[in-house]
Scaffold this motif. Structure first.
Motif, PDB file in Angstrom:
ATOM      1  N   THR A 216       0.823  -1.207   0.000  1.00  0.00           N
ATOM      2  CA  THR A 216       0.000   0.000   0.000  1.00  0.00           C
ATOM      3  C   THR A 216       0.859   1.260   0.000  1.00  0.00           C
ATOM      4  OG1 THR A 216      -1.779  -1.129   1.205  1.00  0.00           O
ATOM      5  CG2 THR A 216      -1.773   1.279   1.275  1.00  0.00           C
ATOM      6  N   ASN A 220       0.917   3.826  -3.207  1.00  0.00           N
ATOM      7  CA  ASN A 220       0.615   5.235  -2.964  1.00  0.00           C
ATOM      8  C   ASN A 220       1.764   6.128  -3.438  1.00  0.00           C
ATOM      9  OD1 ASN A 220      -0.575   7.127  -0.029  1.00  0.00           O
ATOM     10  ND2 ASN A 220      -0.612   7.595  -2.188  1.00  0.00           N
ATOM     11  N   ASN A 224       1.715   8.776  -6.503  1.00  0.00           N
ATOM     12  CA  ASN A 224       2.121  10.160  -6.248  1.00  0.00           C
ATOM     13  C   ASN A 224       3.184  10.600  -7.244  1.00  0.00           C
ATOM     14  OD1 ASN A 224       4.482  11.798  -4.586  1.00  0.00           O
ATOM     15  ND2 ASN A 224       2.433  12.641  -4.241  1.00  0.00           N
ATOM     16  N   ILE A 229      -0.927  11.998  -6.926  1.00  0.00           N
ATOM     17  CA  ILE A 229      -1.904  11.654  -5.886  1.00  0.00           C
ATOM     18  C   ILE A 229      -1.245  11.764  -4.514  1.00  0.00           C
ATOM     19  CG2 ILE A 229      -3.310   9.763  -4.943  1.00  0.00           C
ATOM     20  CD1 ILE A 229      -3.724   8.807  -7.813  1.00  0.00           C
ATOM     21  N   SER A 230      -1.920  12.437  -3.582  1.00  0.00           N
ATOM     22  CA  SER A 230      -1.333  12.729  -2.271  1.00  0.00           C
ATOM     23  C   SER A 230      -0.971  11.455  -1.503  1.00  0.00           C
ATOM     24  CB  SER A 230      -2.309  13.552  -1.428  1.00  0.00           C
ATOM     25  OG  SER A 230      -2.583  14.777  -2.067  1.00  0.00           O
ATOM     26  N   ASN A 232      -1.114  10.145   1.891  1.00  0.00           N
ATOM     27  CA  ASN A 232      -1.702  10.372   3.207  1.00  0.00           C
ATOM     28  C   ASN A 232      -2.548   9.160   3.609  1.00  0.00           C
ATOM     29  OD1 ASN A 232      -4.206  10.648   1.790  1.00  0.00           O
ATOM     30  ND2 ASN A 232      -3.779  12.834   1.489  1.00  0.00           N
ATOM     31  N   SER A 235      -5.524   8.243   1.263  1.00  0.00           N
ATOM     32  CA  SER A 235      -5.105   7.567   0.029  1.00  0.00           C
ATOM     33  C   SER A 235      -4.778   6.095   0.292  1.00  0.00           C
ATOM     34  CB  SER A 235      -3.877   8.263  -0.570  1.00  0.00           C
ATOM     35  OG  SER A 235      -4.169   9.578  -0.943  1.00  0.00           O
ATOM     36  N   LYS A 236      -4.061   5.838   1.385  1.00  0.00           N
ATOM     37  CA  LYS A 236      -3.670   4.464   1.706  1.00  0.00           C
ATOM     38  C   LYS A 236      -4.880   3.586   1.997  1.00  0.00           C
ATOM     39  CE  LYS A 236       0.823   5.927   3.499  1.00  0.00           C
ATOM     40  NZ  LYS A 236       1.610   6.256   4.698  1.00  0.00           N
ATOM     41  N   THR A 238      -7.917   4.111   0.951  1.00  0.00           N
ATOM     42  CA  THR A 238      -8.647   3.952  -0.303  1.00  0.00           C
ATOM     43  C   THR A 238      -8.044   2.841  -1.156  1.00  0.00           C
ATOM     44  OG1 THR A 238      -9.225   6.307  -0.309  1.00  0.00           O
ATOM     45  CG2 THR A 238      -9.439   5.130  -2.399  1.00  0.00           C
ATOM     46  N   ILE A 239      -6.701   2.822  -1.233  1.00  0.00           N
ATOM     47  CA  ILE A 239      -6.014   1.772  -1.995  1.00  0.00           C
ATOM     48  C   ILE A 239      -6.343   0.398  -1.418  1.00  0.00           C
ATOM     49  CG2 ILE A 239      -3.743   0.773  -2.528  1.00  0.00           C
ATOM     50  CD1 ILE A 239      -2.705   3.722  -2.631  1.00  0.00           C
TER      51      ILE A 239
END
Length: 499
Positions: A216, A220, A224, A229-230, A232, A235-236, A238-239
């Motif tokens: 992850t 991410n 990025n 893509i940020s 944070n 994001s993690k 969501t992945i």
């Protein structure tokens, strides 16, 4: 078919399933409610195990290498994992693709550039000056050592024992069953057997969650680097949620459809990525680095296997070698169960060659290619790359032709490895918690898929990579002892074979 003696073991209840869920959820809740307490406890346990029992990890892993090689070379090597007339279910390509995807996966992409560069700049245990040719030699030798015979021998131990008892002695696919020669059927059906199966499930969840966390972080970072893509927590998470849906879906579709297809796809993408990097990078240096690395690895194999300071500082050893050994041991219940499931019909000798030698060679080629690409750029860029481990791959690839293309392919490979490792683990956890059923229910696979992802999220929130390392080491400690005893149990049963 051996001596005709078969063991049949049945467990009608779901105690192992429910107790395992309670333990895992208790850890998840602890991590959510008290992040600081979880982090402090993890770090304290990490230091204690590293400083007190580091020697045990080293001895255990070396023993596994010696045991499987000796077994393959012995008269027992011709015994088939199944009936004497049984044949393998999968081709060599599919078999290798599935065991390689489950056994290494994300780790190769995460560390393929980062580990050699870390050793190049900060040589192991101060054995050379950083950035020198000597440091480069140590970098490739150390990377080979961490990803060579030891991890695959470790996987082979459980996989071989499980496949033997499962397909030749007709037991269910539970790890506790390999102890029937020592404990008897009553013993493995009692509290001891249940404890072994519960510990196997916990080790699997902790080990896979570690890998999912690493994957992850790097996915991410790759997104990025490529698309801005940020990086944070949102994001993690969501992945993890997106990939969780994908791996549960493929796990539910079954072994032959979802997992086999994705494993073959992984192998194809990884091979394409490696070949592309090989020709775009310093090709001759890569060849020389590979050959030199193999020589250094073999020449120092015994010394490196037992290297630990009695009076000096073992912090490097704890950060690298001991972490890896614990990580591999934590993964052994999952990978071993999965490899056993796909290895019916092969001889013990064929099994050891396929599981020990072939993946080791693949790992060596991978590290030679990507390690050379990083070291070839020099000390300055190497230092820049290792500032953030998860972006090291992308920093290095950006310095070569088609670097963005290679990085994009690597992100795709990370995602497919992520899905394959997780769906294989989901399948195995379903087996472990369903009395060893080779085709576990969809309900249990879905539950374990969600649990794994929750564990990965909690570990990421609870302290990142260091906490993930600690979780693996903690889960692996008791299981190393179980695996050693499993070797003697297997040998005791093999002696009954009429060869």
């Amino acid at each position: 078919m051996g001596d005709g003696n078969t063991y049949i073991k049945e467990k009608k209840n779901d105690k192992v399933f429910y107790i395992s869920l309670i333990i895992v959820f208790a850890i998840v809740i602890w991590g959510l409610v008290s992040l600081d307490g979880f982090r402090k406890a993890s770090n304290g346990l990490y230091v204690f195990l590293r400083d007190t029992f580091g020697w045990m990890y080293l001895l255990s892993m070396f023993f596994f290498v010696v045991f499987v090689i000796a077994l393959a070379c012995s008269k027992y090597g011709k015994i088939r994992l199944g009936a004497d007339d049984s044949q393998p279910e999968y081709s060599y390509v599919s078999w290798f693709a599935m065991l390689f995807s489950a056994g290494m996966g994300i780790g190769l992409v995460f560390w393929g550039v980062a580990e050699p560069l870390n050793h190049f700049i900060n040589p192991p245990m101060g054995m050379a000056e950083g950035g020198t040719s000597q440091a480069a030699n140590l970098a490739i030798k150390t990377s080979f050592f961490h990803w060579g015979f030891h991890p695959w021998a470790n996987y082979s131990i459980l996989a071989l024992a499980l496949a033997y008892f499962q397909f030749r002695k007709n037991t269910s696919g539970l790890i506790s069953n390999i102890f029937i020669p020592i404990l008897g059927k009553k013993g493995v059906n009692g509290p001891i057997g249940k404890c072994i199966d519960i510990l196997a499930i916990f080790a699997t969840v902790a080990g896979v969650a570690t890998s999912l966390g690493l994957g992850t972080i790097q996915i991410n970072s790759g997104l990025n680097y490529l698309f801005g893509i940020s990086i944070n927590t949102v994001s993690k998470i969501t992945i993890i949620v997106i990939v969780t849906f994908l791996f549960i879906f493929t796990a539910v579709t079954g072994l032959d459809k979802g997992i086999k297809f994705l494993s073959n796809l992984n192998l194809g993408i990884a091979f394409m990525l490696m070949v592309l990097a090989f020709f775009l990078g310093p090709t001759v240096k890569i060849i020389n680095f590979f050959i030199n690395g193999v020589g250094l690895y073999l020449d120092n194999f015994i010394v490196d296997s037992f290297r630990i300071e009695a009076f000096g500082d073992n912090s490097w050893l704890g950060t690298w070698t001991l972490f890896y050994w614990a990580w591999w041991i934590a993964w052994a219940p999952f990978v071993g169960t999965f490899i056993a499931r796909i290895s019916k019909g092969r001889t013990i000798r064929e099994f050891v060659i396929g599981v020990l030698l072939v993946p080791t060679l693949g790992s060596f080629l991978w590290f030679a290619v990507f390690g050379t690409l990083g070291i070839n750029l020099g000390e300055e860029i190497a230092k820049e790359a290792i500032k953030v481990t998860e972006t090291a791959f992308f920093v290095v690839m950006n310095k070569y032709p088609l670097g963005m293309t290679i990085s994009f392919i690597a992100v795709i490979l990370l995602c497919t490895f992520f899905v394959t490792s997780a769906n294989s683990a989901t399948f195995v956890l379903g087996m472990m918690s369903s009395n060893g059923d080779l085709n576990p229910s969809t309900r249990k696979k879905v539950i374990w898929g969600i649990v794994q992802s929750l564990m990965a999220i909690v570990l990421l929130l609870g302290g990142g990579l260091k906490t993930l390392q600690t979780a693996s080491i903690a889960a692996a400690f008791p299981f190393a002892i179980i695996m050693i005893l499993g070797c003697f149990s297997l040998l005791k049963e093999l002696k009954k074979e009429k060869i």
